[in-house]
Design a protein around this motif. Sequence first.
Motif, PDB file in Angstrom:
ATOM      1  N   VAL A 162     100.075 -21.006 -36.243  1.00 49.89           N
ATOM      2  CA  VAL A 162      99.885 -21.833 -35.056  1.00 49.89           C
ATOM      3  C   VAL A 162      99.126 -23.106 -35.423  1.00 49.89           C
ATOM      4  O   VAL A 162      98.135 -23.068 -36.155  1.00 49.89           O
ATOM      5  CB  VAL A 162      99.139 -21.045 -33.950  1.00 49.89           C
ATOM      6  CG1 VAL A 162      97.801 -20.501 -34.446  1.00 49.89           C
ATOM      7  CG2 VAL A 162      98.924 -21.902 -32.716  1.00 49.89           C
ATOM      8  N   GLU A 163      99.633 -24.229 -34.935  1.00 46.50           N
ATOM      9  CA  GLU A 163      98.993 -25.527 -35.163  1.00 46.50           C
ATOM     10  C   GLU A 163      99.213 -26.413 -33.944  1.00 46.50           C
ATOM     11  O   GLU A 163     100.158 -26.202 -33.175  1.00 46.50           O
ATOM     12  CB  GLU A 163      99.607 -26.243 -36.379  1.00 46.50           C
ATOM     13  CG  GLU A 163      99.293 -25.661 -37.725  1.00 46.50           C
ATOM     14  CD  GLU A 163      99.866 -26.539 -38.839  1.00 46.50           C
ATOM     15  OE1 GLU A 163      99.469 -27.718 -38.936  1.00 46.50           O
ATOM     16  OE2 GLU A 163     100.733 -26.043 -39.581  1.00 46.50           O
ATOM     17  N   VAL A 164      98.359 -27.420 -33.815  1.00 47.66           N
ATOM     18  CA  VAL A 164      98.613 -28.509 -32.877  1.00 47.66           C
ATOM     19  C   VAL A 164      98.803 -29.754 -33.724  1.00 47.66           C
ATOM     20  O   VAL A 164      97.866 -30.238 -34.364  1.00 47.66           O
ATOM     21  CB  VAL A 164      97.463 -28.689 -31.862  1.00 47.66           C
ATOM     22  CG1 VAL A 164      97.755 -29.886 -30.961  1.00 47.66           C
ATOM     23  CG2 VAL A 164      97.296 -27.428 -31.015  1.00 47.66           C
ATOM     24  N   LEU A 165     100.032 -30.272 -33.743  1.00 46.42           N
ATOM     25  CA  LEU A 165     100.374 -31.410 -34.575  1.00 46.42           C
ATOM     26  C   LEU A 165      99.984 -32.719 -33.894  1.00 46.42           C
ATOM     27  O   LEU A 165      99.637 -32.745 -32.707  1.00 46.42           O
ATOM     28  CB  LEU A 165     101.886 -31.400 -34.859  1.00 46.42           C
ATOM     29  CG  LEU A 165     102.458 -30.090 -35.433  1.00 46.42           C
ATOM     30  CD1 LEU A 165     103.981 -30.213 -35.567  1.00 46.42           C
ATOM     31  CD2 LEU A 165     101.820 -29.770 -36.777  1.00 46.42           C
ATOM     32  N   ASP A 166     100.051 -33.802 -34.652  1.00 45.54           N
ATOM     33  CA  ASP A 166      99.796 -35.127 -34.084  1.00 45.54           C
ATOM     34  C   ASP A 166     100.722 -35.361 -32.893  1.00 45.54           C
ATOM     35  O   ASP A 166     101.888 -34.950 -32.897  1.00 45.54           O
ATOM     36  CB  ASP A 166     100.040 -36.217 -35.130  1.00 45.54           C
ATOM     37  CG  ASP A 166      98.980 -36.201 -36.238  1.00 45.54           C
ATOM     38  OD1 ASP A 166      97.911 -35.587 -36.014  1.00 45.54           O
ATOM     39  OD2 ASP A 166      99.226 -36.788 -37.306  1.00 45.54           O
ATOM     40  N   GLY A 167     100.191 -36.034 -31.894  1.00 47.10           N
ATOM     41  CA  GLY A 167     100.973 -36.276 -30.690  1.00 47.10           C
ATOM     42  C   GLY A 167     100.878 -35.144 -29.690  1.00 47.10           C
ATOM     43  O   GLY A 167     101.658 -35.090 -28.735  1.00 47.10           O
ATOM     44  N   ASN A 168      99.917 -34.234 -29.930  1.00 45.52           N
ATOM     45  CA  ASN A 168      99.695 -33.095 -29.028  1.00 45.52           C
ATOM     46  C   ASN A 168     100.943 -32.209 -28.931  1.00 45.52           C
ATOM     47  O   ASN A 168     101.355 -31.790 -27.844  1.00 45.52           O
ATOM     48  CB  ASN A 168      99.281 -33.583 -27.634  1.00 45.52           C
ATOM     49  CG  ASN A 168      98.628 -32.474 -26.814  1.00 45.52           C
ATOM     50  OD1 ASN A 168      97.975 -31.583 -27.356  1.00 45.52           O
ATOM     51  ND2 ASN A 168      98.805 -32.529 -25.505  1.00 45.52           N
ATOM     52  N   ILE A 169     101.538 -31.926 -30.104  1.00 45.41           N
ATOM     53  CA  ILE A 169     102.724 -31.073 -30.177  1.00 45.41           C
ATOM     54  C   ILE A 169     102.319 -29.694 -30.692  1.00 45.41           C
ATOM     55  O   ILE A 169     101.770 -29.567 -31.782  1.00 45.41           O
ATOM     56  CB  ILE A 169     103.780 -31.680 -31.123  1.00 45.41           C
ATOM     57  CG1 ILE A 169     104.215 -33.064 -30.627  1.00 45.41           C
ATOM     58  CG2 ILE A 169     104.987 -30.756 -31.250  1.00 45.41           C
ATOM     59  CD1 ILE A 169     105.098 -33.813 -31.611  1.00 45.41           C
ATOM     60  N   GLY A 170     102.579 -28.673 -29.911  1.00 43.95           N
ATOM     61  CA  GLY A 170     102.298 -27.309 -30.345  1.00 43.95           C
ATOM     62  C   GLY A 170     103.344 -26.836 -31.346  1.00 43.95           C
ATOM     63  O   GLY A 170     104.532 -27.145 -31.212  1.00 43.95           O
ATOM     64  N   TYR A 171     102.893 -26.090 -32.353  1.00 44.21           N
ATOM     65  CA  TYR A 171     103.807 -25.591 -33.391  1.00 44.21           C
ATOM     66  C   TYR A 171     103.529 -24.116 -33.622  1.00 44.21           C
ATOM     67  O   TYR A 171     102.403 -23.715 -33.932  1.00 44.21           O
ATOM     68  CB  TYR A 171     103.606 -26.376 -34.685  1.00 44.21           C
ATOM     69  CG  TYR A 171     104.354 -25.814 -35.882  1.00 44.21           C
ATOM     70  CD1 TYR A 171     105.700 -26.085 -36.076  1.00 44.21           C
ATOM     71  CD2 TYR A 171     103.696 -25.007 -36.815  1.00 44.21           C
ATOM     72  CE1 TYR A 171     106.390 -25.566 -37.172  1.00 44.21           C
ATOM     73  CE2 TYR A 171     104.372 -24.487 -37.916  1.00 44.21           C
ATOM     74  CZ  TYR A 171     105.716 -24.766 -38.084  1.00 44.21           C
ATOM     75  OH  TYR A 171     106.385 -24.253 -39.173  1.00 44.21           O
ATOM     76  N   LEU A 172     104.575 -23.287 -33.446  1.00 47.45           N
ATOM     77  CA  LEU A 172     104.475 -21.849 -33.693  1.00 47.45           C
ATOM     78  C   LEU A 172     105.549 -21.454 -34.690  1.00 47.45           C
ATOM     79  O   LEU A 172     106.744 -21.638 -34.426  1.00 47.45           O
ATOM     80  CB  LEU A 172     104.676 -21.053 -32.399  1.00 47.45           C
ATOM     81  CG  LEU A 172     103.586 -21.110 -31.338  1.00 47.45           C
ATOM     82  CD1 LEU A 172     104.003 -20.278 -30.119  1.00 47.45           C
ATOM     83  CD2 LEU A 172     102.271 -20.598 -31.896  1.00 47.45           C
ATOM     84  N   LYS A 173     105.138 -20.920 -35.831  1.00 53.48           N
ATOM     85  CA  LYS A 173     106.083 -20.385 -36.803  1.00 53.48           C
ATOM     86  C   LYS A 173     106.072 -18.872 -36.680  1.00 53.48           C
ATOM     87  O   LYS A 173     105.052 -18.220 -36.939  1.00 53.48           O
ATOM     88  CB  LYS A 173     105.715 -20.804 -38.221  1.00 53.48           C
ATOM     89  CG  LYS A 173     106.705 -20.314 -39.269  1.00 53.48           C
ATOM     90  CD  LYS A 173     106.369 -20.829 -40.660  1.00 53.48           C
ATOM     91  CE  LYS A 173     107.413 -20.359 -41.669  1.00 53.48           C
ATOM     92  NZ  LYS A 173     107.141 -20.892 -43.028  1.00 53.48           N
ATOM     93  N   ILE A 174     107.212 -18.305 -36.299  1.00 57.44           N
ATOM     94  CA  ILE A 174     107.306 -16.869 -36.014  1.00 57.44           C
ATOM     95  C   ILE A 174     108.284 -16.231 -36.996  1.00 57.44           C
ATOM     96  O   ILE A 174     109.412 -16.699 -37.150  1.00 57.44           O
ATOM     97  CB  ILE A 174     107.779 -16.638 -34.569  1.00 57.44           C
ATOM     98  CG1 ILE A 174     106.768 -17.253 -33.579  1.00 57.44           C
ATOM     99  CG2 ILE A 174     107.945 -15.151 -34.280  1.00 57.44           C
ATOM    100  CD1 ILE A 174     107.226 -17.216 -32.135  1.00 57.44           C
ATOM    101  N   GLN A 175     107.841 -15.146 -37.648  1.00 54.60           N
ATOM    102  CA  GLN A 175     108.696 -14.440 -38.599  1.00 54.60           C
ATOM    103  C   GLN A 175     109.245 -13.134 -38.034  1.00 54.60           C
ATOM    104  O   GLN A 175     110.272 -12.650 -38.491  1.00 54.60           O
ATOM    105  CB  GLN A 175     107.915 -14.165 -39.896  1.00 54.60           C
ATOM    106  CG  GLN A 175     107.496 -15.448 -40.623  1.00 54.60           C
ATOM    107  CD  GLN A 175     106.629 -15.166 -41.839  1.00 54.60           C
ATOM    108  OE1 GLN A 175     105.612 -14.483 -41.726  1.00 54.60           O
ATOM    109  NE2 GLN A 175     107.021 -15.684 -42.981  1.00 54.60           N
ATOM    110  N   HIS A 176     108.542 -12.567 -37.073  1.00 57.93           N
ATOM    111  CA  HIS A 176     108.977 -11.320 -36.452  1.00 57.93           C
ATOM    112  C   HIS A 176     108.685 -11.396 -34.956  1.00 57.93           C
ATOM    113  O   HIS A 176     107.577 -11.786 -34.552  1.00 57.93           O
ATOM    114  CB  HIS A 176     108.239 -10.129 -37.062  1.00 57.93           C
ATOM    115  CG  HIS A 176     108.517  -8.834 -36.370  1.00 57.93           C
ATOM    116  ND1 HIS A 176     109.640  -8.078 -36.606  1.00 57.93           N
ATOM    117  CD2 HIS A 176     107.805  -8.157 -35.414  1.00 57.93           C
ATOM    118  CE1 HIS A 176     109.620  -6.997 -35.850  1.00 57.93           C
ATOM    119  NE2 HIS A 176     108.522  -7.020 -35.119  1.00 57.93           N
ATOM    120  N   ILE A 177     109.664 -11.038 -34.148  1.00 56.57           N
ATOM    121  CA  ILE A 177     109.487 -11.055 -32.696  1.00 56.57           C
ATOM    122  C   ILE A 177     109.114  -9.643 -32.239  1.00 56.57           C
ATOM    123  O   ILE A 177     109.918  -8.703 -32.352  1.00 56.57           O
ATOM    124  CB  ILE A 177     110.767 -11.539 -31.996  1.00 56.57           C
ATOM    125  CG1 ILE A 177     111.007 -13.010 -32.356  1.00 56.57           C
ATOM    126  CG2 ILE A 177     110.654 -11.367 -30.481  1.00 56.57           C
ATOM    127  CD1 ILE A 177     112.282 -13.591 -31.823  1.00 56.57           C
TER     128      ILE A 177
END
Length: 330
Positions: free
Chosen positions: A79-94
């Motif tokens: 989980v990260e908050v990128l520049d421009g207030n963009i949320g980022y979620l990298k998911i490998q298993h649901i």
Amino acid sequence: ERLTGMEETIDAASSNTEILSIPDPATLASVLTEGVKNTIGDSRVKVTYEPEYVPAVPPAMPDIPPEQLAGIIKATVKVEVLDGNIGYLKIQHIIGEEMAQKVGPLLLEYIWDKVHPTSAMILDFRSAVSGELSGIPYIVSYYTDPEPLIHIDSVYDRPSDITTELWSMPTLLGKRYGTSKPLVILTSKNTLGVAEDVAYCLKNLKRATIVGENTAGGTVKTNKIKVGDTDFYVTVPVAKSINPVTGKSWEVYGVAPDVEVDAEYSLDTAIAIIQLRAELPDLVQAAATLIADNYAFPSIGADLAEKLEAAVASGEYNVMSTKDTLKAKL
């Protein structure tokens, strides 16, 4: 029809002296696999030779301490908050319903509360290769409204001859991300199974833009079936997903991206799309003002400007992915 083709292939192989003369069982399994795949056109079907195979029994959910669960969550979701207030979620298993209920508060604390306030979100499914069917409504519901409930998917299970309808959920733990903020899903040729289902659902609900590569075209469920009194097994899909919007499935053929780009460049492309969409209201408003103030027929100009402003307010331009598509729309 495909099952008939598989049976015909196996029958033909049983009388083929060249195939029967193959001394190595593993090699024979590979030859049979290729024959079945070529006959029925389904790369998910596989014949294997496994003399030591023992069917796995799904373990009961262990009583894991909260701190250990937190560690597992951090290891499987980035989980990260990128520049421009963009949320980022990298998911490998649901995860499925049972796990979601157990770790819900931890998911909120370590993941969701960090990205919920963002202006746009990117779900990275490029490495998502496993998941639970019951997890599909959980993910989709966070990006839809509580009412009306939405028929997300229908899954037919052949062993039980039961079709299960998946619907959006009226209540969730934590706040929904809603339907107005941009959502982009990254895919690769390795994106498999349940993650493909989530991407296909959100794409056809017009809620997400898919960026990356065509997905693997897996399945929501496979069974490994023993071939008679041998050590050969056939792994075959035993369930199929039928999307209520398209009436079709993503299985075998995969999920086609809205914006096709090599997986390694998909994150940069997604960010560029989100940045463009952030600029759209001002761009369209400026165009509307220019038309209203300068068009030779004032009443027509005012009407066009009003329609442009209404389109922006309705979110019609939120699906734009490039400046060329914006130009064509205008």
